[in-house]
Scaffold this motif. Structure first.
Motif, PDB file in Angstrom:
ATOM      1  N   PHE A  15     -37.257 -24.521 -41.099  1.00  0.00           N
ATOM      2  CA  PHE A  15     -38.452 -24.377 -41.931  1.00  0.00           C
ATOM      3  C   PHE A  15     -39.550 -25.358 -41.550  1.00  0.00           C
ATOM      4  CE2 PHE A  15     -34.939 -23.074 -44.885  1.00  0.00           C
ATOM      5  CZ  PHE A  15     -35.224 -21.716 -44.840  1.00  0.00           C
ATOM      6  N   ASP A  16     -39.260 -26.333 -40.713  1.00  0.00           N
ATOM      7  CA  ASP A  16     -40.231 -27.356 -40.306  1.00  0.00           C
ATOM      8  C   ASP A  16     -41.128 -26.792 -39.212  1.00  0.00           C
ATOM      9  OD1 ASP A  16     -41.639 -29.562 -39.497  1.00  0.00           O
ATOM     10  OD2 ASP A  16     -39.891 -30.734 -38.880  1.00  0.00           O
ATOM     11  N   SER A  17     -42.393 -26.562 -39.546  1.00  0.00           N
ATOM     12  CA  SER A  17     -43.312 -25.955 -38.575  1.00  0.00           C
ATOM     13  C   SER A  17     -43.624 -26.872 -37.399  1.00  0.00           C
ATOM     14  CB  SER A  17     -44.609 -25.532 -39.270  1.00  0.00           C
ATOM     15  OG  SER A  17     -45.247 -26.657 -39.830  1.00  0.00           O
ATOM     16  N   ASP A  18     -43.302 -28.148 -37.505  1.00  0.00           N
ATOM     17  CA  ASP A  18     -43.519 -29.083 -36.400  1.00  0.00           C
ATOM     18  C   ASP A  18     -42.208 -29.481 -35.718  1.00  0.00           C
ATOM     19  OD1 ASP A  18     -46.298 -29.215 -36.819  1.00  0.00           O
ATOM     20  OD2 ASP A  18     -46.002 -30.679 -38.428  1.00  0.00           O
ATOM     21  N   GLY A  19     -41.120 -28.859 -36.118  1.00  0.00           N
ATOM     22  CA  GLY A  19     -39.808 -29.236 -35.588  1.00  0.00           C
ATOM     23  C   GLY A  19     -39.506 -28.620 -34.232  1.00  0.00           C
ATOM     24  N   MET A  20     -38.408 -29.065 -33.668  1.00  0.00           N
ATOM     25  CA  MET A  20     -38.008 -28.585 -32.340  1.00  0.00           C
ATOM     26  C   MET A  20     -37.648 -27.104 -32.361  1.00  0.00           C
ATOM     27  SD  MET A  20     -34.531 -27.839 -32.091  1.00  0.00           S
ATOM     28  CE  MET A  20     -33.766 -28.125 -30.562  1.00  0.00           C
ATOM     29  N   TRP A  21     -37.174 -26.596 -33.515  1.00  0.00           N
ATOM     30  CA  TRP A  21     -36.821 -25.183 -33.575  1.00  0.00           C
ATOM     31  C   TRP A  21     -38.055 -24.289 -33.485  1.00  0.00           C
ATOM     32  CZ3 TRP A  21     -32.331 -23.865 -32.193  1.00  0.00           C
ATOM     33  CH2 TRP A  21     -31.229 -24.660 -32.477  1.00  0.00           C
ATOM     34  N   THR A  22     -39.193 -24.764 -33.976  1.00  0.00           N
ATOM     35  CA  THR A  22     -40.428 -23.981 -33.881  1.00  0.00           C
ATOM     36  C   THR A  22     -40.785 -23.751 -32.422  1.00  0.00           C
ATOM     37  OG1 THR A  22     -41.205 -24.858 -35.972  1.00  0.00           O
ATOM     38  CG2 THR A  22     -42.872 -23.938 -34.499  1.00  0.00           C
ATOM     39  N   GLU A  23     -40.711 -24.798 -31.644  1.00  0.00           N
ATOM     40  CA  GLU A  23     -41.008 -24.684 -30.212  1.00  0.00           C
ATOM     41  C   GLU A  23     -39.969 -23.816 -29.505  1.00  0.00           C
ATOM     42  OE1 GLU A  23     -41.493 -27.520 -26.289  1.00  0.00           O
ATOM     43  OE2 GLU A  23     -41.664 -28.423 -28.271  1.00  0.00           O
ATOM     44  N   ALA A  24     -38.699 -24.000 -29.856  1.00  0.00           N
ATOM     45  CA  ALA A  24     -37.637 -23.229 -29.210  1.00  0.00           C
ATOM     46  C   ALA A  24     -37.807 -21.734 -29.474  1.00  0.00           C
ATOM     47  CB  ALA A  24     -36.269 -23.710 -29.688  1.00  0.00           C
ATOM     48  N   PHE A  25     -38.013 -21.361 -30.740  1.00  0.00           N
ATOM     49  CA  PHE A  25     -38.174 -19.942 -31.065  1.00  0.00           C
ATOM     50  C   PHE A  25     -39.417 -19.368 -30.391  1.00  0.00           C
ATOM     51  CE2 PHE A  25     -34.771 -20.579 -33.910  1.00  0.00           C
ATOM     52  CZ  PHE A  25     -34.347 -19.350 -34.396  1.00  0.00           C
ATOM     53  N   HIS A  26     -40.478 -20.161 -30.313  1.00  0.00           N
ATOM     54  CA  HIS A  26     -41.688 -19.722 -29.612  1.00  0.00           C
ATOM     55  C   HIS A  26     -41.393 -19.497 -28.134  1.00  0.00           C
ATOM     56  CE1 HIS A  26     -45.486 -20.330 -27.415  1.00  0.00           C
ATOM     57  NE2 HIS A  26     -45.973 -19.594 -28.402  1.00  0.00           N
ATOM     58  N   ASP A  27     -40.701 -20.440 -27.526  1.00  0.00           N
ATOM     59  CA  ASP A  27     -40.359 -20.320 -26.103  1.00  0.00           C
ATOM     60  C   ASP A  27     -39.473 -19.114 -25.828  1.00  0.00           C
ATOM     61  OD1 ASP A  27     -41.837 -22.600 -25.653  1.00  0.00           O
ATOM     62  OD2 ASP A  27     -40.091 -23.921 -25.409  1.00  0.00           O
ATOM     63  N   TRP A  28     -38.627 -18.769 -26.783  1.00  0.00           N
ATOM     64  CA  TRP A  28     -37.735 -17.611 -26.614  1.00  0.00           C
ATOM     65  C   TRP A  28     -38.456 -16.295 -26.907  1.00  0.00           C
ATOM     66  CZ3 TRP A  28     -33.839 -20.528 -30.082  1.00  0.00           C
ATOM     67  CH2 TRP A  28     -33.159 -21.492 -29.326  1.00  0.00           C
ATOM     68  N   GLY A  29     -39.701 -16.374 -27.398  1.00  0.00           N
ATOM     69  CA  GLY A  29     -40.497 -15.183 -27.650  1.00  0.00           C
ATOM     70  C   GLY A  29     -40.332 -14.579 -29.037  1.00  0.00           C
ATOM     71  N   TYR A  30     -39.760 -15.336 -29.958  1.00  0.00           N
ATOM     72  CA  TYR A  30     -39.562 -14.832 -31.319  1.00  0.00           C
ATOM     73  C   TYR A  30     -40.752 -15.188 -32.202  1.00  0.00           C
ATOM     74  CZ  TYR A  30     -34.670 -14.053 -30.089  1.00  0.00           C
ATOM     75  OH  TYR A  30     -33.513 -13.630 -29.502  1.00  0.00           O
ATOM     76  N   PRO A  31     -41.103 -14.303 -33.152  1.00  0.00           N
ATOM     77  CA  PRO A  31     -42.203 -14.610 -34.071  1.00  0.00           C
ATOM     78  C   PRO A  31     -41.769 -15.638 -35.124  1.00  0.00           C
ATOM     79  CG  PRO A  31     -41.248 -12.474 -34.612  1.00  0.00           C
ATOM     80  CD  PRO A  31     -40.574 -12.948 -33.350  1.00  0.00           C
ATOM     81  N   VAL A  32     -42.736 -16.212 -35.796  1.00  0.00           N
ATOM     82  CA  VAL A  32     -42.485 -17.241 -36.803  1.00  0.00           C
ATOM     83  C   VAL A  32     -41.564 -16.719 -37.909  1.00  0.00           C
ATOM     84  CG1 VAL A  32     -43.576 -18.688 -38.570  1.00  0.00           C
ATOM     85  CG2 VAL A  32     -44.654 -18.439 -36.332  1.00  0.00           C
ATOM     86  N   TRP A  33     -41.812 -15.490 -38.364  1.00  0.00           N
ATOM     87  CA  TRP A  33     -41.008 -14.938 -39.455  1.00  0.00           C
ATOM     88  C   TRP A  33     -39.527 -14.902 -39.085  1.00  0.00           C
ATOM     89  CZ3 TRP A  33     -37.838 -10.824 -38.906  1.00  0.00           C
ATOM     90  CH2 TRP A  33     -38.088  -9.919 -37.865  1.00  0.00           C
TER      91      TRP A  33
END
Length: 109
Positions: A15-33
């Protein structure tokens, strides 16, 4: 209880928009939702796996999330230790689900 704790913590971190998972999901091509949805599944699954009557459902939810994580990591490249960790947790959660299904409704004498 430790695997449940780990998955709850990682779910909350999604849920942390500045966390490492945000970057990881973005890099994998997944949307925020999708990151938020996985965080909800992990957090919810982690809590309900601790409750005997809902352990089976929690185990299935978490095992499916781990299988999806493994597929994502394989497609995007991952280290062997990371893959083995995900597989280990998937088996723990599947075991919890199957154990509940077999023995969850029996009363101990």
């Amino acid at each position: 209880a430790y695997p449940a704790y780990r998955v709850i913590v990682n779910g909350i971190r999604k849920f942390d928009s500045d966390g490492m998972w945000t970057e990881a999901f973005h890099d994998w091509g997944y949307p925020v939702w999708f990151r938020i949805f996985i965080g909800i599944l992990e957090t919810f699954g982690g809590f309900i796996i601790l409750i005997p009557k809902t352990r089976g459902i929690g185990g299935i939810i978490l095992a499916l999330v781990m299988i999806g994580a493994l597929i994502t990591r394989i497609i995007n490249g991952t280290g062997l230790d990371d893959a083995l960790s995900i597989v280990f947790y998937a088996f723990i959660f599947l075991y919890a689900a199957s154990y509940h299904t077999k023995y969850g409704n029996q009363k101990l004498s």
